[in-house]
Design a protein around this motif. Structure first.
Motif, mmCIF file in Angstrom:
data_model
loop_
_atom_site.group_PDB
_atom_site.id
_atom_site.type_symbol
_atom_site.label_atom_id
_atom_site.label_comp_id
_atom_site.label_asym_id
_atom_site.label_seq_id
_atom_site.Cartn_x
_atom_site.Cartn_y
_atom_site.Cartn_z
ATOM 1 N N TYR A 51 36.126 23.081 83.878
ATOM 2 C CA TYR A 51 34.884 22.330 83.756
ATOM 3 C C TYR A 51 34.593 21.656 85.084
ATOM 4 C CZ TYR A 51 31.186 19.919 81.241
ATOM 5 O OH TYR A 51 29.960 19.499 80.784
ATOM 6 N N ALA A 52 33.323 21.418 85.370
ATOM 7 C CA ALA A 52 32.948 20.743 86.614
ATOM 8 C C ALA A 52 31.701 19.899 86.383
ATOM 9 C CB ALA A 52 32.690 21.760 87.717
ATOM 10 N N ILE A 53 31.559 18.844 87.198
ATOM 11 C CA ILE A 53 30.357 18.013 87.191
ATOM 12 C C ILE A 53 29.921 17.801 88.633
ATOM 13 C CG2 ILE A 53 30.855 16.808 85.035
ATOM 14 C CD1 ILE A 53 31.709 14.365 86.762
ATOM 15 N N GLY A 54 28.686 17.378 88.790
ATOM 16 C CA GLY A 54 28.175 17.009 90.096
ATOM 17 C C GLY A 54 27.202 18.029 90.652
ATOM 18 N N SER A 55 26.756 17.762 91.856
ATOM 19 C CA SER A 55 25.743 18.603 92.473
ATOM 20 C C SER A 55 26.236 20.016 92.772
ATOM 21 C CB SER A 55 25.233 17.950 93.762
ATOM 22 O OG SER A 55 26.312 17.681 94.632
ATOM 23 N N GLY A 56 27.549 20.190 92.892
ATOM 24 C CA GLY A 56 28.098 21.520 93.142
ATOM 25 C C GLY A 56 28.780 22.140 91.934
ATOM 26 N N GLU A 57 28.467 21.629 90.733
ATOM 27 C CA GLU A 57 29.188 22.085 89.534
ATOM 28 C C GLU A 57 29.026 23.573 89.259
ATOM 29 O OE1 GLU A 57 26.667 21.076 85.596
ATOM 30 O OE2 GLU A 57 27.198 19.309 86.775
ATOM 31 N N GLU A 58 27.839 24.126 89.484
ATOM 32 C CA GLU A 58 27.649 25.555 89.207
ATOM 33 C C GLU A 58 28.510 26.418 90.120
ATOM 34 O OE1 GLU A 58 25.054 23.482 89.776
ATOM 35 O OE2 GLU A 58 23.932 23.456 87.894
ATOM 36 N N ALA B 161 25.192 6.934 96.600
ATOM 37 C CA ALA B 161 25.304 8.017 95.631
ATOM 38 C C ALA B 161 26.606 8.767 95.836
ATOM 39 C CB ALA B 161 24.132 8.973 95.783
ATOM 40 N N VAL B 162 27.261 9.072 94.746
ATOM 41 C CA VAL B 162 28.466 9.882 94.779
ATOM 42 C C VAL B 162 28.077 11.256 94.254
ATOM 43 C CG1 VAL B 162 30.881 10.014 94.103
ATOM 44 C CG2 VAL B 162 29.811 7.801 94.290
ATOM 45 N N ILE B 163 27.077 11.845 94.908
ATOM 46 C CA ILE B 163 26.698 13.204 94.547
ATOM 47 C C ILE B 163 27.831 14.070 95.054
ATOM 48 C CG2 ILE B 163 24.973 15.004 94.827
ATOM 49 C CD1 ILE B 163 22.965 12.710 95.341
ATOM 50 N N THR B 164 28.390 14.877 94.218
ATOM 51 C CA THR B 164 29.728 15.364 94.464
ATOM 52 C C THR B 164 30.031 16.623 93.690
ATOM 53 O OG1 THR B 164 32.003 14.578 94.448
ATOM 54 C CG2 THR B 164 30.714 14.067 92.530
ATOM 55 N N THR B 165 31.260 17.078 93.804
ATOM 56 C CA THR B 165 31.777 18.106 92.911
ATOM 57 C C THR B 165 33.167 17.672 92.452
ATOM 58 O OG1 THR B 165 30.576 19.815 94.115
ATOM 59 C CG2 THR B 165 32.327 20.547 92.637
ATOM 60 N N ILE B 166 33.325 17.589 91.145
ATOM 61 C CA ILE B 166 34.625 17.301 90.541
ATOM 62 C C ILE B 166 34.908 18.430 89.563
ATOM 63 C CG2 ILE B 166 36.004 15.703 89.156
ATOM 64 C CD1 ILE B 166 34.172 13.458 90.195
ATOM 65 N N VAL C 104 44.710 20.028 86.363
ATOM 66 C CA VAL C 104 44.505 19.448 87.694
ATOM 67 C C VAL C 104 43.033 19.072 87.845
ATOM 68 C CG1 VAL C 104 44.596 19.846 90.186
ATOM 69 C CG2 VAL C 104 46.393 20.757 88.708
ATOM 70 N N VAL C 105 42.793 17.838 88.293
ATOM 71 C CA VAL C 105 41.448 17.366 88.582
ATOM 72 C C VAL C 105 41.313 17.335 90.104
ATOM 73 C CG1 VAL C 105 39.779 15.493 88.276
ATOM 74 C CG2 VAL C 105 41.497 15.927 86.505
ATOM 75 N N ALA C 106 40.245 17.928 90.622
ATOM 76 C CA ALA C 106 40.001 17.972 92.059
ATOM 77 C C ALA C 106 38.612 17.445 92.364
ATOM 78 C CB ALA C 106 40.135 19.404 92.573
ATOM 79 N N ALA C 107 38.470 16.770 93.504
ATOM 80 C CA ALA C 107 37.165 16.234 93.904
ATOM 81 C C ALA C 107 37.037 16.243 95.414
ATOM 82 C CB ALA C 107 37.001 14.811 93.392
ATOM 83 N N ASP C 108 35.802 16.391 95.873
ATOM 84 C CA ASP C 108 35.544 16.225 97.295
ATOM 85 C C ASP C 108 35.574 14.731 97.606
ATOM 86 O OD1 ASP C 108 32.941 15.798 95.965
ATOM 87 O OD2 ASP C 108 32.176 15.658 98.006
ATOM 88 N N SER C 109 35.355 14.367 98.858
ATOM 89 C CA SER C 109 35.462 12.960 99.237
ATOM 90 C C SER C 109 34.230 12.438 99.967
ATOM 91 C CB SER C 109 36.697 12.759 100.114
ATOM 92 O OG SER C 109 36.649 13.624 101.225
ATOM 93 N N GLN C 110 33.148 13.203 99.985
ATOM 94 C CA GLN C 110 31.943 12.780 100.698
ATOM 95 C C GLN C 110 31.008 12.007 99.783
ATOM 96 O OE1 GLN C 110 29.717 15.665 103.226
ATOM 97 N NE2 GLN C 110 28.027 15.256 101.813
ATOM 98 N N SER C 111 30.498 10.899 100.283
ATOM 99 C CA SER C 111 29.456 10.153 99.596
ATOM 100 C C SER C 111 28.358 9.888 100.611
ATOM 101 C CB SER C 111 30.015 8.838 99.067
ATOM 102 O OG SER C 111 29.015 8.136 98.357
#
Length: 168
Positions: free
Chosen positions: A126-133, A22-27, A33-40
């Protein structure tokens, strides 16, 4: 480190190779600029994964893609984006996992859902993923996309590792 572009070369086998990663993440996206964490995570283990990628081929060449959710579906999304063929992806019926993507261009940006692959246009941060809020709150309070992902990593257990960025 797993790079989503390298894995996209084996998309046809994605369901057999990557079913439980799972790539549960925050983007997050703000000001070009697009930013993302790197943990999967998989089987209670953490992996370092590159979650954002500059599209190299097809009608979206030069755009930035980032995906969150089930890795096999994220890989299929990237393959479709690189070929320009956006079709609904069937999720594995044995679980309720899906995937979400951001496709960010110089003038327009879209959110994608693996179940429909219908591009939904968005403007502004805008953001997506488990940390989007957490990321959205941080960006609306003045943080950059990278700062927002870092803040989300302090609050969301599925977001972590170094933050990577790509300017559109």
């Amino acid at each position: 480190m797993i790079d989503i572009h390298e894995i996209s070369q084996i998309c046809i086998f994605a369901n057999r190779i990557l079913p439980r990663i799972a790539v549960i993440t925050t983007i997050a996206v703000k000001d070009g600029v697009v930013a993302a964490d790197s943990q999967s995570t998989a089987s209670f283990k953490r992996f370092d994964v590159v979650k954002i990628h500059r599209v190299g081929t097809g009608p979206f060449s030069g755009w930035v893609f980032g995906g969150a959710g089930k890795l096999s579906l994220v890989m299929k999304m990237l393959c479709q984006i690189e070929t320009g063929s956006l079709e609904s992806l069937e999720a594995d019926t044995s679980d309720d996992t899906s995937a979400y993507g951001l496709l960010v261009g110089p003038k327009v940006s879209y959110r994608l859902d693996s179940t429909s692959m219908i591009p939904m246009k968005f403007k502004g941060p805008y953001a997506i993923g488990s940390g989007e809020e957490f990321a959205m709150g941080a960006m609306l309070a003045g943080s950059t996309a990278a700062q927002a992902v870092k803040i989300a990593s302090k609050l969301d257990v599925y977001t972590g590792g170094p933050v990577r960025t790509i300017a559109v």
